[in-house]
Design a protein around this motif. Structure first.
Motif, PDB file in Angstrom:
ATOM      1  N   SER A  47      -2.984   8.628 -18.497  1.00  0.00           N
ATOM      2  CA  SER A  47      -1.583   8.680 -18.911  1.00  0.00           C
ATOM      3  C   SER A  47      -0.713   8.395 -17.696  1.00  0.00           C
ATOM      4  O   SER A  47      -0.823   9.075 -16.674  1.00  0.00           O
ATOM      5  CB  SER A  47      -1.239  10.064 -19.483  1.00  0.00           C
ATOM      6  N   ILE A  48       0.142   7.393 -17.789  1.00  0.00           N
ATOM      7  CA  ILE A  48       1.085   7.084 -16.723  1.00  0.00           C
ATOM      8  C   ILE A  48       2.400   7.804 -17.030  1.00  0.00           C
ATOM      9  O   ILE A  48       2.942   7.688 -18.139  1.00  0.00           O
ATOM     10  CB  ILE A  48       1.299   5.575 -16.581  1.00  0.00           C
ATOM     11  N   GLN A  49       2.871   8.565 -16.052  1.00  0.00           N
ATOM     12  CA  GLN A  49       3.989   9.461 -16.273  1.00  0.00           C
ATOM     13  C   GLN A  49       5.005   9.368 -15.136  1.00  0.00           C
ATOM     14  O   GLN A  49       4.682   8.922 -14.035  1.00  0.00           O
ATOM     15  CB  GLN A  49       3.488  10.912 -16.351  1.00  0.00           C
ATOM     16  N   THR A  50       6.212   9.837 -15.402  1.00  0.00           N
ATOM     17  CA  THR A  50       7.139  10.094 -14.317  1.00  0.00           C
ATOM     18  C   THR A  50       6.672  11.368 -13.604  1.00  0.00           C
ATOM     19  O   THR A  50       5.866  12.132 -14.146  1.00  0.00           O
ATOM     20  CB  THR A  50       8.568  10.307 -14.833  1.00  0.00           C
ATOM     21  N   SER A  76      10.940  -0.497 -14.389  1.00  0.00           N
ATOM     22  CA  SER A  76      12.097   0.379 -14.138  1.00  0.00           C
ATOM     23  C   SER A  76      11.814   1.486 -13.137  1.00  0.00           C
ATOM     24  O   SER A  76      12.600   2.434 -13.025  1.00  0.00           O
ATOM     25  CB  SER A  76      12.565   1.011 -15.463  1.00  0.00           C
ATOM     26  N   TYR A  77      10.716   1.392 -12.394  1.00  0.00           N
ATOM     27  CA  TYR A  77      10.293   2.506 -11.553  1.00  0.00           C
ATOM     28  C   TYR A  77       9.957   2.073 -10.135  1.00  0.00           C
ATOM     29  O   TYR A  77       9.613   0.924  -9.879  1.00  0.00           O
ATOM     30  CB  TYR A  77       9.059   3.182 -12.172  1.00  0.00           C
ATOM     31  N   ALA A  78      10.031   3.056  -9.234  1.00  0.00           N
ATOM     32  CA  ALA A  78       9.450   2.943  -7.899  1.00  0.00           C
ATOM     33  C   ALA A  78       8.172   3.773  -7.893  1.00  0.00           C
ATOM     34  O   ALA A  78       8.018   4.710  -8.692  1.00  0.00           O
ATOM     35  CB  ALA A  78      10.425   3.480  -6.855  1.00  0.00           C
ATOM     36  N   ALA A  79       7.251   3.443  -7.004  1.00  0.00           N
ATOM     37  CA  ALA A  79       5.975   4.167  -6.954  1.00  0.00           C
ATOM     38  C   ALA A  79       6.184   5.664  -6.751  1.00  0.00           C
ATOM     39  O   ALA A  79       5.449   6.487  -7.314  1.00  0.00           O
ATOM     40  CB  ALA A  79       5.104   3.594  -5.839  1.00  0.00           C
ATOM     41  N   SER A  80       7.185   6.042  -5.968  1.00  0.00           N
ATOM     42  CA  SER A  80       7.442   7.450  -5.681  1.00  0.00           C
ATOM     43  C   SER A  80       7.875   8.246  -6.910  1.00  0.00           C
ATOM     44  O   SER A  80       7.868   9.481  -6.889  1.00  0.00           O
ATOM     45  CB  SER A  80       8.519   7.573  -4.600  1.00  0.00           C
ATOM     46  N   GLU A  81       8.227   7.566  -7.982  1.00  0.00           N
ATOM     47  CA  GLU A  81       8.660   8.229  -9.215  1.00  0.00           C
ATOM     48  C   GLU A  81       7.522   8.444 -10.201  1.00  0.00           C
ATOM     49  O   GLU A  81       7.746   9.004 -11.280  1.00  0.00           O
ATOM     50  CB  GLU A  81       9.741   7.390  -9.903  1.00  0.00           C
ATOM     51  N   THR A  99      -0.430  11.414  -7.645  1.00  0.00           N
ATOM     52  CA  THR A  99       0.744  10.566  -7.448  1.00  0.00           C
ATOM     53  C   THR A  99       0.328   9.127  -7.143  1.00  0.00           C
ATOM     54  O   THR A  99      -0.837   8.847  -6.861  1.00  0.00           O
ATOM     55  CB  THR A  99       1.634  11.108  -6.318  1.00  0.00           C
ATOM     56  N   VAL A 100       1.286   8.228  -7.188  1.00  0.00           N
ATOM     57  CA  VAL A 100       1.036   6.792  -7.018  1.00  0.00           C
ATOM     58  C   VAL A 100       1.537   6.355  -5.640  1.00  0.00           C
ATOM     59  O   VAL A 100       2.689   6.604  -5.272  1.00  0.00           O
ATOM     60  CB  VAL A 100       1.740   5.986  -8.128  1.00  0.00           C
ATOM     61  N   ARG A 101       0.674   5.697  -4.892  1.00  0.00           N
ATOM     62  CA  ARG A 101       1.029   5.209  -3.554  1.00  0.00           C
ATOM     63  C   ARG A 101       1.786   3.884  -3.613  1.00  0.00           C
ATOM     64  O   ARG A 101       2.751   3.664  -2.882  1.00  0.00           O
ATOM     65  CB  ARG A 101      -0.248   5.043  -2.716  1.00  0.00           C
ATOM     66  N   LEU A 123      -3.603   4.812  -6.431  1.00  0.00           N
ATOM     67  CA  LEU A 123      -3.385   6.248  -6.373  1.00  0.00           C
ATOM     68  C   LEU A 123      -3.276   6.719  -4.928  1.00  0.00           C
ATOM     69  O   LEU A 123      -3.858   6.112  -4.020  1.00  0.00           O
ATOM     70  CB  LEU A 123      -4.534   6.975  -7.078  1.00  0.00           C
ATOM     71  N   SER A 124      -2.557   7.809  -4.733  1.00  0.00           N
ATOM     72  CA  SER A 124      -2.376   8.349  -3.380  1.00  0.00           C
ATOM     73  C   SER A 124      -3.688   8.828  -2.788  1.00  0.00           C
ATOM     74  O   SER A 124      -3.902   8.744  -1.575  1.00  0.00           O
ATOM     75  CB  SER A 124      -1.363   9.491  -3.406  1.00  0.00           C
ATOM     76  N   THR A 125      -4.567   9.357  -3.637  1.00  0.00           N
ATOM     77  CA  THR A 125      -5.892   9.800  -3.198  1.00  0.00           C
ATOM     78  C   THR A 125      -6.929   9.369  -4.227  1.00  0.00           C
ATOM     79  O   THR A 125      -6.643   9.371  -5.429  1.00  0.00           O
ATOM     80  CB  THR A 125      -5.956  11.331  -3.038  1.00  0.00           C
ATOM     81  N   PRO A 126      -8.126   8.987  -3.793  1.00  0.00           N
ATOM     82  CA  PRO A 126      -9.181   8.636  -4.752  1.00  0.00           C
ATOM     83  C   PRO A 126      -9.576   9.862  -5.582  1.00  0.00           C
ATOM     84  O   PRO A 126      -9.434  11.005  -5.134  1.00  0.00           O
ATOM     85  CB  PRO A 126     -10.338   8.186  -3.860  1.00  0.00           C
ATOM     86  N   VAL A 127     -10.061   9.621  -6.782  1.00  0.00           N
ATOM     87  CA  VAL A 127     -10.531  10.708  -7.641  1.00  0.00           C
ATOM     88  C   VAL A 127     -12.055  10.686  -7.704  1.00  0.00           C
ATOM     89  O   VAL A 127     -12.689   9.645  -7.558  1.00  0.00           O
ATOM     90  CB  VAL A 127      -9.954  10.594  -9.064  1.00  0.00           C
ATOM     91  N   ARG A 128     -12.618  11.869  -7.881  1.00  0.00           N
ATOM     92  CA  ARG A 128     -14.063  11.980  -8.047  1.00  0.00           C
ATOM     93  C   ARG A 128     -14.406  11.696  -9.506  1.00  0.00           C
ATOM     94  O   ARG A 128     -13.811  12.266 -10.415  1.00  0.00           O
ATOM     95  CB  ARG A 128     -14.532  13.380  -7.652  1.00  0.00           C
TER      96      ARG A 128
END
Length: 258
Positions: A47-50, A76-81, A99-101, A123-128
Motif C-alpha cells: 500500500s502506497i500512502q502519505t 502530486s508528491y515528493a518522496a518525503s511525503e 518511508t520512501v527515499r 525505500l529508505s531501508t531494505p525489508v527482510r
C-alpha cells in the motif's frame, strides 16, 4: 481516466451515459466482484500512502528496497511525503511501514495517452523477506491473450459512491494482448491501446479507483501495473495496465541507478 482519481467530468459522463444507454451494467461487489484474501497470497502487494497513513495507490515489491507502481500515482508528491506499508492484509494497520527515499517515473509518461505509466520507488531501508513480504519476478515476454491472471488491491468496490475496503481483495481476469484489446470487439479503439499497454478482462470483474499502481500477475510473474480504464468492469471496456515486459528494460535500469 486513471484509476487514482474520480472527477466531476466522470460523474457527469456516467449520468449522461446511463440516460442514453439503459442497458449499461453498473458494477457492484468487491475489487470489482473479487474476494477477500490474506497478504500471504500476494506478499509482493504493498500500500502506497502519505506519511499521515492515507492509502492512495498500490504497488509491488520487486526487490528488498524497490517498489514498482504507476507514474500517475507520483504526480502530486515528493518522496518525503510518502511511505509504504508491506506485509499486511490491512491497509491501515499491521505489517511494516517504511518511508520512501526517492522515486522516479518514466520520462516518456504521457497523462493524456497514458503511455509508459510506470514508476520506481526506493525505500529508505531494505525489508527482510518473509511469508508476508516477498518480491515478485517481472515478466519478460509479451502477454498471451486468454491467460488467467489476478489483480489485487485496496481500491473501491465499484466505479462511484463506494468506499475502499480495509482488507486486501483480489479478482481473477484474463489477459488481452494490446493488439487484441484494440480491436473492434472492444470500445477503446486502436488509438487508445498502445504498445506499452496490456489489458485484462472478466465478466463484471476489474480493478478500480485506489488500485492504481498495483500488480497484475500471471503464472507467478507480474505482467502489468494497474493504469486506467473507462469506468470499472464496464462491458466492452477491459482494464488497461502498463505492460511490464515492454517496459522491463527501463524498470531494471532505473531500479539499479536510483
Amino acid at each position: 481516466m486513471n484509476r487514482l482519481l474520480l472527477s466531476v467530468v466522470a460523474l457527469v459522463a456516467l449520468v449522461s451515459c446511463a440516460q442514453g444507454h439503459p442497458d449499461i451494467d453498473f458494477p457492484f461487489g468487491r475489487i470489482v466482484n473479487g474476494e477477500a484474501v490474506e497478504i500471504e497470497s500476494h506478499p509482493y502487494q504493498v500500500s502506497i500512502q502519505t506519511t499521515k497513513g492515507s492509502h492512495f495507490c498500490g504497488g509491488s515489491l520487486i526487490s528488498s528496497d524497490t517498489v514498482l507502481t504507476a507514474a500517475h500515482c507520483m504526480q502530486s508528491y515528493a518522496a518525503s511525503e510518502l511511505q509504504v506499508r508491506l506485509g499486511s492484509t490491512s491497509r491501515s494497520s499491521g505489517g511494516e511501514v517504511v518511508t520512501v527515499r526517492a522515486f522516479k517515473y518514466h520520462e516518456g509518461y504521457n497523462s493524456k495517452l497514458m503511455v509508459n505509466d510506470v514508476a520506481i520507488m526506493k525505500l529508505s531501508t531494505p525489508v527482510r523477506q518473509t511469508s508476508k513480504i516477498r518480491a515478485i519476478e517481472l515478466a519478460d515476454s509479451e502477454a498471451v491473450s486468454g491467460t488467467n491472471a489476478v489483480v489485487s488491491g485496496w481500491g473501491t468496490t465499484c466505479f462511484l459512491f463506494c468506499s475502499s475496503p480495509d482488507n486486501l481483495l483480489e479478482v481473477g481476469v484474463e489477459l488481452l494482448h494490446y493488439k487484441d484489446c484494440a480491436q473492434d470487439t472492444y470500445n477503446y479503439g486502436s488509438d487508445s491501446i498502445l504498445e506499452t499497454m496490456v489489458c485484462a478482462t472478466g465478466e463484471k470483474k476489474d480493478a478500480c479507483q485506489g488500485d492504481s499502481g498495483g500488480p497484475l500477475v500471471a503464472n507467478g510473474k507480474q505482467v502489468g501495473v494497474v493504469s486506467w480504464g473507462n469506468g470499472c468492469a464496464w462491458t466492452g471496456y477491459p482494464g488497461v495496465y502498463a505492460d511490464v515486459a515492454s517496459l522491463k528494460k527501463w524498470i531494471d535500469e532505473t531500479s539499479a541507478s536510483l
